[in-house]
Design a protein around this motif. Sequence first.
Motif, PDB file in Angstrom:
ATOM      1  N   THR A  31       0.850  -1.192   0.000  1.00 12.19           N
ATOM      2  CA  THR A  31       0.000   0.000   0.000  1.00 12.19           C
ATOM      3  C   THR A  31       0.879   1.233   0.000  1.00 12.19           C
ATOM      4  OG1 THR A  31      -1.758  -1.128   1.227  1.00 12.19           O
ATOM      5  CG2 THR A  31      -1.769   1.289   1.244  1.00 12.19           C
ATOM      6  N   CYS A  33       1.061   5.572  -1.827  1.00  7.57           N
ATOM      7  CA  CYS A  33       0.480   6.623  -2.661  1.00  7.57           C
ATOM      8  C   CYS A  33       1.609   7.267  -3.456  1.00  7.57           C
ATOM      9  CB  CYS A  33      -0.206   7.665  -1.790  1.00  7.57           C
ATOM     10  SG  CYS A  33      -1.507   6.955  -0.753  1.00  7.57           S
ATOM     11  N   THR A  35       2.866  10.693  -5.913  1.00  6.08           N
ATOM     12  CA  THR A  35       2.628  12.110  -6.185  1.00  6.08           C
ATOM     13  C   THR A  35       3.660  12.641  -7.162  1.00  6.08           C
ATOM     14  OG1 THR A  35       1.733  12.435  -3.951  1.00  6.08           O
ATOM     15  CG2 THR A  35       2.463  14.395  -5.129  1.00  6.08           C
ATOM     16  N   ASP A  52      -4.005   8.402  -4.768  1.00  8.56           N
ATOM     17  CA  ASP A  52      -4.115   7.656  -3.532  1.00  8.56           C
ATOM     18  C   ASP A  52      -4.133   6.156  -3.836  1.00  8.56           C
ATOM     19  OD1 ASP A  52      -6.111   8.533  -0.614  1.00  8.56           O
ATOM     20  OD2 ASP A  52      -4.466   7.108  -0.879  1.00  8.56           O
ATOM     21  N   ALA A  53      -3.968   5.350  -2.798  1.00  5.02           N
ATOM     22  CA  ALA A  53      -3.940   3.898  -2.970  1.00  5.02           C
ATOM     23  C   ALA A  53      -5.268   3.361  -3.516  1.00  5.02           C
ATOM     24  CB  ALA A  53      -3.605   3.226  -1.645  1.00  5.02           C
ATOM     25  N   ILE A 102       0.305   7.224   5.855  1.00  2.41           N
ATOM     26  CA  ILE A 102       0.137   8.145   4.739  1.00  2.41           C
ATOM     27  C   ILE A 102      -0.172   9.543   5.281  1.00  2.41           C
ATOM     28  CG2 ILE A 102      -1.180   8.664   2.662  1.00  2.41           C
ATOM     29  CD1 ILE A 102       0.491   6.143   2.457  1.00  2.41           C
ATOM     30  N   LEU A 105      -0.781  14.265   0.736  1.00  2.00           N
ATOM     31  CA  LEU A 105      -0.109  13.783  -0.465  1.00  2.00           C
ATOM     32  C   LEU A 105       0.517  14.871  -1.301  1.00  2.00           C
ATOM     33  CD1 LEU A 105      -2.457  10.898  -1.602  1.00  2.00           C
ATOM     34  CD2 LEU A 105      -0.394  10.823  -0.212  1.00  2.00           C
TER      35      LEU A 105
END
Length: 124
Positions: A31, A33, A35, A52-53, A102, A105
Amino acid sequence: PVQLTESGGGSVQAGGSLRLSCAAYIKTYSTYCMTWFRQSPGKEREGVAALDADGTTTYADSVKGRFTISKDNAKNILYLQMDSLKPEDTAMYYCAVDVPPIGSLLTPQHMDYWGKGTLVTISS
């Protein structure tokens, strides 16, 4: 455990398009994310677009409606389609990964891994 390699940068005229790619080798984490950030000389690094995931996207106001972030999960490549480019989009563009926990982001301080960047130059 994480390697990110950006490509696709170049020089185009204002109004043109570019597509950036970030080839991601992420072995340890299931998992995460991703950017896109950018940084111009003398300016702070800013978040441009995040994925996002669960597939949710987030964009900076300055690029909404012009940039699109996407990912090929089979190839593990993150893309940034940039249309209607402006001279102020000129910057070094970086791909980054945030692993759990997380954070925000679009905040560079929350990212855990970075690529080396690809340069985008937009002429007027």
